[in-house]
Each structure stands twice: as structure tokens, then as C-alpha cells.
Design a protein around this motif. Sequence first.
Motif: not given
Length: 150
Positions: A18-22, A37-38, A43-49, A67-70
Motif C-alpha cells: 500500500k502507499s498509505q495505511t491507517n 504513508s510511503r 521514507y514514510i510520513h507519520i501523522k497522529i491525530v 517524515t522519517c526514514r522507514t
Amino acid sequence: MKTLLQLIPACVPNNELKSQTNFEWYEEPVGTTWTLSRVNEDYIHIKIVSYKDIDHKQDQETEIDFTCRTIDFVGKVVKILDLLIKTHGIVGFKECWHEHDFPKSSYLKLKNFYITSTTYCVFEYEDKGCPLAKTDINKDIELLFRDIQS
């Protein structure tokens, strides 16, 4: 952990990538929604709400958005899982979290990826016309007990 595995090409077959999961983390009534999100292979992007009422998605606040290194994120997850399994054990984990078994297969795939940056070795074969898969149990156990450097 499935949501993280699905972002890493070395951890799942192409049809599961997947390119994005939640996922949602419930602490009733509060909770968080994590979106992973890949960005690319590295690298992946992480968003926590967070929500004061996750069921009704009320009073949202963005806690983390970066965003950080996977491999760095996987390393943090693996180290936390390492601590959990070594503290509670497999059966003890289930006793603490009642409905949830320790995710052994996902943990081993992520740990292997963190250490080697490669796909976990799974052998596919056929028995009586039925496609099957297996891993080397000795390597599974060795990886389970392998220490991770901090």
C-alpha cells in the motif's frame, strides 16, 4: 503492525503493498488515528491525530506530523516489541492484553527487515496439490532471541 508491513516492499507481496495505511488506537473515550504513508522506498510520513471522543471524531488535535526514514521507524517499533516480548513472554503478553496474541510473524518480518533490509526467507512448496509455505523454525527462534543494538 500490519499497517506498517503493508508499506514496506520487502515485507509483503506486491498485491498487499500500500502507499498509505491507517489504524485507530482506542483509549475510550479518547483515541488516536495513525496515518502512515510511503513517501518513497526509504521514507514514510507519520501523522497522529488525537480525539477527545474517537467514536464521534470530536475535538481533534494533530499530535505528530512528520517524515522519517522507514528503517528508523521500523527500528523503534522493533525495539519496543523486543522489550514487550522479553518482559512478558508470549503467553504473558496474551494474559496482559486479554484478546490479543503477540504478533509473532509480523514482529519477525519487521525485525528481519530492520537487521538485514531484506525479505524474510519463506519457502513455498506443494504437498498433495496444495500450495504451502514454511520457514526455518531454528532461524525463527534465533531471530526471536537476537538482541538489537540501541
